[in-house]
Write an enzyme that holds these catalytic residues in place. Structure first.
Site: not given
Ligand code: NAP
Ligand code: GCO
Length: 267
Positions: A147, A160
């Site tokens: 992240s 986080y």
């Molecule tokens: P999301 O839309 O919330 O999807 C996360 C997925 O993880 C969901 O399918 C959720 O399932 C699953 N999950 C959560 N807890 C779990 C568990 N204990 N066992 C199995 N599955 C589980 O998140 P996303 O935005 O696609 O993010 C995916 C990854 O990228 C995460 O690690 C997040 O921190 C990271 N990330 C996201 C962003 C962003 O801007 N979106 C940026 C940087 C990093 P349920 O729906 O069933 O809970």
């Molecule tokens: C926040 C965001 C993070 C980011 C991501 C950035 O509240 O700062 O939701 O989840 O989306 O991880 O890389």
């Protein structure tokens, strides 16, 4: 040529955790397009079902399982089942994650632990479960979804940021410890990507105007001037999953529209 390095994933089995939608789904789609067989899990059965339908609609024959990645016994049983039913996991993407946006002095220790459990302990548990077979096979790729918070702090995300900073170091440590077995462990650090996880940061205000955080991301912080789309992460994931990256180990590839390079919009 036998030793040619390329992006082809034909014959590879890829496990992407938490990939019924969002970033995990887009990465899985990219790996499938490069030839990999897709395995995914979700904590809830209804989301596995929904995910299977989406993959099918996209012409991908994915294997979906219910598994909570924080439960070590369940993960070990799940990985054993995948090895039996689909094959040894060549590529692991530790994608499942949660966030709690709560000011630190209002956050309970239990809430803090829950985030650490899913975002840091689980990648340890799942990696530990797949590495022995990768060692036997003589090759393996692990991609940890890090992240911006692997590098930066921000108000309300203490747990986080602690987890994602730790995940960066787990990435480097897996690379250090298992690089000798031809296992590469790298991270992808997404910028701000439009998924359900970040939906609260993009909610319209009662008067219809943009959420201030939405404007902050598009107008002040991201040189690209937009939120990332989950599909922006597919190509980088294919690179890190393929032989093209065989000499890349312990790195975090930030896919952030330039955020890490930028001081912020000048006044
Ligand atoms: P999301 O839309 O919330 O999807 C996360 C997925 O993880 C969901 O399918 C959720 O399932 C699953 N999950 C959560 N807890 C779990 C568990 N204990 N066992 C199995 N599955 C589980 O998140 P996303 O935005 O696609 O993010 C995916 C990854 O990228 C995460 O690690 C997040 O921190 C990271 N990330 C996201 C962003 C962003 O801007 N979106 C940026 C940087 C990093 P349920 O729906 O069933 O809970
Ligand atoms: C926040 C965001 C993070 C980011 C991501 C950035 O509240 O700062 O939701 O989840 O989306 O991880 O890389």
């Amino acid at each position: 040529m036998a030793n040619e390095k390329n992006f082809d994933l034909t014959g590879k089995v890829a496990l992407i955790t938490g990939a019924s939608y969002g970033i995990g789904y887009a990465i899985a789609k990219g790996l499938a397009a490069a030839g990999a067989t897709i395995v995914f899990n979700d904590i809830k059965a209804e989301f596995v079902e929904r995910g299977l339908k989406s993959y099918e609609a996209d012409g991908i024959k994915a294997h979906g399982y219910v598994c909570d990645v924080t439960d070590e016994d369940a993960v070990n049983a799940f990985v054993a089942q995948v090895e039996k039913e689909v094959g040894v996991i060549d590529i692991l993407v530790n994608n499942a994650g949660i966030i709690k946006r709560i000011p630190m002095i209002e956050m309970t220790a239990a809430e803090f632990r829950q985030v650490i459990d899913v975002d840091l302990n689980a990648p340890f548990i799942v990696s530990k479960a797949v590495i022995p077979s990768m060692i036997k096979k003589g090759a393996g790729k692990i991609i940890n979804i890090c992240s911006m918070m692997s590098e930066f702090g921000r108000e309300t995300v203490s747990a986080y940021a602690s987890a994602k900073g730790g995940l960066k170091m787990l990435t480097r440590n897996i690379a250090s410890e298992y690089g000798q077995y031809n296992i590469q462990c790298n991270g992808i650090g997404p910028g701000y990507i439009a998924t359900p996880q970040t939906a609260p940061l993009r909610e319209r205000q009662p008067d219809g105007s943009k959420h201030p955080f939405d404007s902050f991301i598009t107008d002040s912080k991201t040189p690209a001037g937009r939120w990332g789309d989950p599909s922006d992460l597919a190509g980088p994931a294919v690179f890190l999953a393929s032989t093209a990256s065989d000499f890349v180990n312990g790195q975090i590839l930030y896919v952030d529209g330039g955020i890490q390079a930028y001081f912020g919009k000048q006044p």
